[in-house]
Design a protein around this motif. Structure first.
Motif, PDB file in Angstrom:
ATOM      1  N   ASP A 186       0.829  -1.210   0.000  1.00  0.00           N
ATOM      2  CA  ASP A 186       0.000   0.000   0.000  1.00  0.00           C
ATOM      3  C   ASP A 186       0.861   1.258   0.000  1.00  0.00           C
ATOM      4  O   ASP A 186       0.550   2.238  -0.684  1.00  0.00           O
ATOM      5  N   ALA A 187       1.958   1.232   0.763  1.00  0.00           N
ATOM      6  CA  ALA A 187       2.856   2.384   0.819  1.00  0.00           C
ATOM      7  C   ALA A 187       3.518   2.603  -0.538  1.00  0.00           C
ATOM      8  O   ALA A 187       3.631   3.747  -1.003  1.00  0.00           O
ATOM      9  N   ALA A 188       3.951   1.519  -1.176  1.00  0.00           N
ATOM     10  CA  ALA A 188       4.578   1.626  -2.493  1.00  0.00           C
ATOM     11  C   ALA A 188       3.575   2.150  -3.517  1.00  0.00           C
ATOM     12  O   ALA A 188       3.913   2.983  -4.368  1.00  0.00           O
TER      13      ALA A 188
ATOM     14  N   ARG B 250       4.009  10.188  -7.167  1.00  0.00           N
ATOM     15  CA  ARG B 250       4.980  10.545  -8.214  1.00  0.00           C
ATOM     16  C   ARG B 250       4.283  10.719  -9.556  1.00  0.00           C
ATOM     17  O   ARG B 250       4.615  11.624 -10.320  1.00  0.00           O
ATOM     18  N   TRP B 251       3.327   9.861  -9.843  1.00  0.00           N
ATOM     19  CA  TRP B 251       2.577   9.965 -11.086  1.00  0.00           C
ATOM     20  C   TRP B 251       1.849  11.305 -11.146  1.00  0.00           C
ATOM     21  O   TRP B 251       1.857  11.981 -12.171  1.00  0.00           O
ATOM     22  N   GLU B 252       1.225  11.687 -10.040  1.00  0.00           N
ATOM     23  CA  GLU B 252       0.529  12.976  -9.971  1.00  0.00           C
ATOM     24  C   GLU B 252       1.499  14.129 -10.203  1.00  0.00           C
ATOM     25  O   GLU B 252       1.173  15.093 -10.909  1.00  0.00           O
ATOM     26  N   ALA B 253       2.699  14.039  -9.638  1.00  0.00           N
ATOM     27  CA  ALA B 253       3.692  15.102  -9.808  1.00  0.00           C
ATOM     28  C   ALA B 253       4.116  15.221 -11.270  1.00  0.00           C
ATOM     29  O   ALA B 253       4.234  16.330 -11.801  1.00  0.00           O
ATOM     30  N   VAL B 254       4.321  14.096 -11.923  1.00  0.00           N
ATOM     31  CA  VAL B 254       4.708  14.116 -13.338  1.00  0.00           C
ATOM     32  C   VAL B 254       3.584  14.690 -14.185  1.00  0.00           C
ATOM     33  O   VAL B 254       3.817  15.514 -15.072  1.00  0.00           O
ATOM     34  N   GLU B 255       2.361  14.271 -13.928  1.00  0.00           N
ATOM     35  CA  GLU B 255       1.219  14.781 -14.696  1.00  0.00           C
ATOM     36  C   GLU B 255       1.041  16.291 -14.489  1.00  0.00           C
ATOM     37  O   GLU B 255       0.743  17.013 -15.440  1.00  0.00           O
ATOM     38  N   THR B 256       1.250  16.763 -13.275  1.00  0.00           N
ATOM     39  CA  THR B 256       1.160  18.196 -12.990  1.00  0.00           C
ATOM     40  C   THR B 256       2.234  18.955 -13.753  1.00  0.00           C
ATOM     41  O   THR B 256       1.966  19.990 -14.377  1.00  0.00           O
ATOM     42  N   PHE B 257       3.453  18.429 -13.744  1.00  0.00           N
ATOM     43  CA  PHE B 257       4.567  19.053 -14.464  1.00  0.00           C
ATOM     44  C   PHE B 257       4.270  19.100 -15.960  1.00  0.00           C
ATOM     45  O   PHE B 257       4.465  20.134 -16.612  1.00  0.00           O
ATOM     46  N   LYS B 258       3.795  18.004 -16.516  1.00  0.00           N
ATOM     47  CA  LYS B 258       3.470  17.967 -17.944  1.00  0.00           C
ATOM     48  C   LYS B 258       2.391  18.988 -18.293  1.00  0.00           C
ATOM     49  O   LYS B 258       2.487  19.667 -19.316  1.00  0.00           O
TER      50      LYS B 258
END
Length: 69
Positions: free
Chosen positions: A5-7, A14-22
């Motif tokens: 669950d933690a992983a 991290r996925w959210e951060a990448v999508e926000t950056f994009k």
């Protein structure tokens, strides 16, 4: 189970951060920069062995190691 669950939560963050950056990069992109990128990604003239074939046909021939007819 907690480790899994933690992983999963870390991956999602991290996925959210990448999508926000994009999204930010796309929002800030100028028309000129978009044109430059599209031209850079474009294939050069004469790159296909058979211009009447689609890229998928060529890909499948390579995948199946068949000669291009």
């Amino acid at each position: 189970m907690e480790l899994k669950d933690a992983a999963r939560a870390e991956y999602h963050a991290r996925w959210e951060a990448v999508e926000t950056f994009k999204a930010q990069e796309l929002a800030a992109m100028t028309e000129e920069r978009a044109r430059q990128i599209m031209q850079w990604l474009g294939a050069p003239e004469g790159w296909r062995d058979r211009p009447d074939w689609s890229g998928l046909v060529e890909q499948q021939a390579i995948f199946h190691k068949k000669p291009l007819e």
